[in-house]
Design an enzyme around this catalytic site. Structure first.
Site, PDB file in Angstrom:
ATOM      1  N   HIS A 123     131.694 139.443  -1.424  1.00  0.00           N
ATOM      2  CA  HIS A 123     132.203 138.227  -2.071  1.00  0.00           C
ATOM      3  C   HIS A 123     132.700 138.458  -3.509  1.00  0.00           C
ATOM      4  O   HIS A 123     133.135 137.525  -4.188  1.00  0.00           O
ATOM      5  CB  HIS A 123     131.088 137.166  -2.053  1.00  0.00           C
ATOM      6  CG  HIS A 123     131.556 135.755  -2.218  1.00  0.00           C
ATOM      7  ND1 HIS A 123     131.233 134.991  -3.316  1.00  0.00           N
ATOM      8  CD2 HIS A 123     132.346 134.976  -1.439  1.00  0.00           C
ATOM      9  CE1 HIS A 123     131.776 133.799  -3.190  1.00  0.00           C
ATOM     10  NE2 HIS A 123     132.454 133.753  -2.068  1.00  0.00           N
ATOM     11  N   LYS A 125     135.077 139.394  -6.617  1.00  0.00           N
ATOM     12  CA  LYS A 125     136.506 139.215  -6.883  1.00  0.00           C
ATOM     13  C   LYS A 125     136.776 139.892  -8.211  1.00  0.00           C
ATOM     14  O   LYS A 125     136.888 139.219  -9.239  1.00  0.00           O
ATOM     15  CB  LYS A 125     136.874 137.733  -7.025  1.00  0.00           C
ATOM     16  CG  LYS A 125     136.393 136.806  -5.929  1.00  0.00           C
ATOM     17  CD  LYS A 125     135.242 135.956  -6.410  1.00  0.00           C
ATOM     18  CE  LYS A 125     134.807 134.897  -5.412  1.00  0.00           C
ATOM     19  NZ  LYS A 125     134.917 135.190  -4.027  1.00  0.00           N
ATOM     20  N   ASP A 130     142.343 151.289 -14.845  1.00  0.00           N
ATOM     21  CA  ASP A 130     142.191 152.549 -15.604  1.00  0.00           C
ATOM     22  C   ASP A 130     140.761 152.800 -16.058  1.00  0.00           C
ATOM     23  O   ASP A 130     140.550 153.407 -17.116  1.00  0.00           O
ATOM     24  CB  ASP A 130     143.126 152.557 -16.832  1.00  0.00           C
ATOM     25  CG  ASP A 130     144.593 152.664 -16.423  1.00  0.00           C
ATOM     26  OD1 ASP A 130     144.869 153.096 -15.295  1.00  0.00           O
ATOM     27  OD2 ASP A 130     145.444 152.300 -17.250  1.00  0.00           O
TER      28      ASP A 130
END
Lengths: 184, 184
Positions: A123, A125, A130
């Site tokens: 779940h 996000k 870099d």
């Protein structure tokens, strides 16, 4: 001279916007940008800011995304891949096959994708640019979320937070290694 | 002497744990804690850390939560309300009526709740403790998410981030004022 570390908070919904000029500039820096024929404004929005941060990647982009169906963000990720940025994507097995998912398209483009094998959701996000900039929040990368939901995204260049999320990414990346899949 | 600002990253799933001792100590500081008869360990977990941070509230707790069905977290919030902390809760209209939602229980306890009126989701998952500490991430406050999902929660005492989220909270709180509801 080191620039001041990025600290940005983006709130959604974002006004719809055209990101063609951003993508064109990232694909070919300095080249003259043809005006886009679409009717959308190309102003400064939460979405355009998110895209700008992603397009700043030079070496690596690690994505850990529950749902990824926004075509604009998929184009930005594909562009980075074509430019030689090492893109790795972890996603949720239940959501990656849903209508509008961009996962298949990204895989076809040659981007490495791994997914969970559990009933629980992957779940997260978040994105790490870099190994230096963390982009995280409530926002799933779907057009519905971007244009209709109240959402937040934090963008932080902070070694401590980046390390915590990078470690989590590497743990998940190894755990979801297809060599470990079990078949029933 | 000011303590060092909190900077914590919690990753889920959390091992199941008993938070009775934490709640008892918060309800009556210093009182002898009766051992809980439940079989769960009461060790240090992502959930117990989250509960500790919430229970540190002295004056206010502003909650902006897409889904809230975890009974343990609801008990912590009710305890704060009983202790005189000003609790305000914003949630999503589509989710607040689902099975297991704690919103009705919190309303019955006298806690102020407001919800959206839109088709888009109120998808934030953040809390602000004493207008000083921000708790935000991917985690919905559901037992399923806590025990089964890969999730992240950031805990930060940082005036700039707190202000951005506090402003967002106040905007939503006003926008969802029942005086503004339209009925069809």
């Amino acid at each position: 001279r080191r620039a001041r570390p990025v600290r940005e908070v983006l709130f959604f919904p974002s006004r719809p916007c055209c990101i063609e000029a951003l993508l064109a500039e990232a694909a070919e820096p300095g080249a003259p940008v043809r005006p886009c024929p679409c009717p959308l404004p190309s102003g400064d929005t939460a979405l355009s800011r998110l895209v700008r941060r992603l397009l700043s990647a030079r070496r690596s982009l690690d994505l850990c995304l529950f749902a990824f169906s926004c075509p604009q963000l998929a184009r930005a990720v594909q562009l980075l891949h074509r430019r030689g940025v090492r893109v790795r994507l972890v996603t949720d097995a239940q959501y990656m096959g849903l209508h509008g998912s961009q996962i298949g398209r990204l895989r076809h483009a040659g981007i490495q994708v791994r997914h969970d094998q559990h009933s629980g959701y992957m779940h997260h996000k978040f994105a790490i640019v870099d190994r230096r900039m963390l982009i995280t929040g409530s926002l799933n990368w779907t057009t519905q979320a971007i244009q209709s939901n109240r959402e937040n995204v934090l963008v932080v260049e902070d070694a401590e937070y980046v390390k915590a999320f990078q470690d989590e990414f590497e743990r998940i990346w190894e755990e979801y290694n297809p060599a470990n899949y079990s078949f029933f």
